[in-house]
Design an enzyme around this catalytic site. Structure first.
Site, PDB file in Angstrom:
ATOM      1  N   HIS A  12      -4.608  -1.151  -3.049  1.00 40.50           N
ATOM      2  CA  HIS A  12      -4.920  -2.378  -2.292  1.00 40.50           C
ATOM      3  C   HIS A  12      -3.857  -2.695  -1.231  1.00 40.50           C
ATOM      4  O   HIS A  12      -3.647  -3.857  -0.883  1.00 40.50           O
ATOM      5  CB  HIS A  12      -5.105  -3.565  -3.256  1.00 40.50           C
ATOM      6  N   HIS A  59      -0.261 -11.668  -6.002  1.00 40.84           N
ATOM      7  CA  HIS A  59       1.132 -11.360  -5.686  1.00 40.84           C
ATOM      8  C   HIS A  59       1.893 -12.664  -5.431  1.00 40.84           C
ATOM      9  O   HIS A  59       2.342 -12.921  -4.316  1.00 40.84           O
ATOM     10  CB  HIS A  59       1.203 -10.437  -4.478  1.00 40.84           C
ATOM     11  N   HIS A 193       4.195   3.575  -6.005  1.00 37.20           N
ATOM     12  CA  HIS A 193       4.937   2.911  -4.930  1.00 37.20           C
ATOM     13  C   HIS A 193       6.062   2.059  -5.490  1.00 37.20           C
ATOM     14  O   HIS A 193       5.937   1.495  -6.557  1.00 37.20           O
ATOM     15  CB  HIS A 193       4.045   2.111  -3.979  1.00 37.20           C
TER      16      HIS A 193
HETATM   17  C1  DHB Z   1       2.556  -3.303  -0.481  1.00 38.63           C
HETATM   18  C2  DHB Z   1       2.274  -4.412  -1.275  1.00 38.63           C
HETATM   19  C3  DHB Z   1       1.477  -4.272  -2.389  1.00 38.63           C
HETATM   20  O1  DHB Z   1       1.077  -5.311  -3.153  1.00 38.63           O
HETATM   21  C4  DHB Z   1       1.033  -3.050  -2.765  1.00 38.63           C
HETATM   22  O2  DHB Z   1       0.335  -2.966  -3.908  1.00 38.63           O
HETATM   23  C5  DHB Z   1       1.298  -1.954  -1.982  1.00 38.63           C
HETATM   24  C6  DHB Z   1       2.079  -2.102  -0.839  1.00 38.63           C
HETATM   25  C7  DHB Z   1       3.388  -3.455   0.742  1.00 38.63           C
HETATM   26  O3  DHB Z   1       3.897  -4.553   1.006  1.00 38.63           O
HETATM   27  O4  DHB Z   1       3.517  -2.463   1.468  1.00 38.63           O
HETATM   28 FE    FE Z   2       0.166  -4.865  -4.957  1.00 37.84          FE
END
Ligand code: DHB
Ligand code: FE
Length: 284
Positions: A12, A59, A193
């Site tokens: 996402h 978030h 990530h």
């Molecule tokens: C980012 C933020 C998110 O919530 C995520 O799941 C992936 C990437 C970002 O800020 O790049």
């Molecule tokens: Fe996220």
């Protein structure tokens, strides 16, 4: 009765939403990301779900650190796209399904999973980016959506096992709803990530693809993976992947039925600081 026909899994990344909103999808950097969803958009048009049960994480947008529900089900009639600091995304409002959501809350809570009931909530990129990836830029989203928010931001977060078992309970709840509805369940977030600290930018292709393999073939074993493995191997935000186990637990095979069919699988690096993973499983 309501049927769960398919589950959809997708990252996402907020930058994907920005790329769509700012008309950058044709740029060289973004082209391969959106190419991975061309099949999915056609597939969704043909499948015509009546309701999407969308597992995502907020978030710190709707829920601040003042109160942190582990599992929260949206029972509202509609949800507004959130302002995450640069104005709300120019996407349609999300229409809910209060009757089915209330039924699921009743069933799942009596099935021993405590849910927070949410009657008012703005929805952030965790929910709107998956809709954009799967639907493009329609005037209205194709069907009502039940938002289901999971805390994967503030520790302690729920285990993969808890998520998988909750998915099974959600599956039982949906299948016991007395209306012939075509319901899809989506699990979102991930893949590997890490957005901050010395390991920022961490990508683990091998681990991500092994996760996809096991999600398809043996989700029960996958659900036993401890949360520290996600963080160590897939980065601090890789923990979002436990949400995929909720969607997977709602599939028929997790209730003793036949294995699902893989309709589509996609993996790409990079998008912003993350790997993008995407999977569509169809129930037999
Ligand atoms: C980012 C933020 C998110 O919530 C995520 O799941 C992936 C990437 C970002 O800020 O790049
Ligand atoms: Fe996220």
């Amino acid at each position: 009765m309501a049927r769960i026909t398919a589950s959809v899994y997708t990252s996402h990344v907020p930058a994907i939403g920005a790329a769509i909103d700012m008309k950058k999808t044709g740029e060289d950097y973004w082209k391969p990301v959106f190419k991975g969803y061309e099949f999915s958009k056609e597939w969704l048009k043909n499948e015509k779900p009546d309701v999407i049960f969308l597992v995502f994480n907020d978030h710190a947008t709707a829920f601040s650190l003042d109160f942190i529900p582990t599992f929260a089900i949206g029972t509202a009639a509609e949800y507004t796209p959130a302002d995450e600091g640069w104005g709300p995304r120019p996407v349609p409002k999300v229409i809910g399904h209060p009757q089915l959501a209330a039924h699921i809350a009743q069933s799942v809570i009596q099935d021993d999973f405590d849910l927070t009931i949410v009657n008012k909530m703005d929805v952030d990129h965790g929910l709107t980016v998956p809709l954009s990836l799967m639907c493009g830029e329609p005037q209205a989203w194709p069907c009502p959506v039940i938002p289901f928010a999971v805390n994967v931001v503030q520790y302690p977060v729920p285990s993969g096992r808890r998520c998988y078992m909750l998915g099974q309970a959600i599956g039982r709840a949906i299948r016991s709803y007395d209306e012939d509805l075509n319901v899809q369940i989506w699990g979102t977030g991930g893949m590997s990530h890490q957005l901050q600290g010395p390991r920022a930018g961490l990508i683990n292709r091998e681990w991500d693809n092994a996760f996809l393999d096991q999600l398809i073939a043996d989700p029960d074993a996958l659900s036993k993976k401890p949360h520290i493995d996600y963080v160590r191997e897939a980065g601090s935000e890789g923990i979002e992947l436990v949400m995929w186990l909720i969607a997977r637990g709602a599939m028929s095979d997790a209730a003793g039925g036949p294995k699902p069919k893989v309709a589509h699988r996609f993996y790409h690096v990079p998008a912003s600081n993350t790997a993008v993973g995407h999977l569509i499983l169809e129930n037999a």
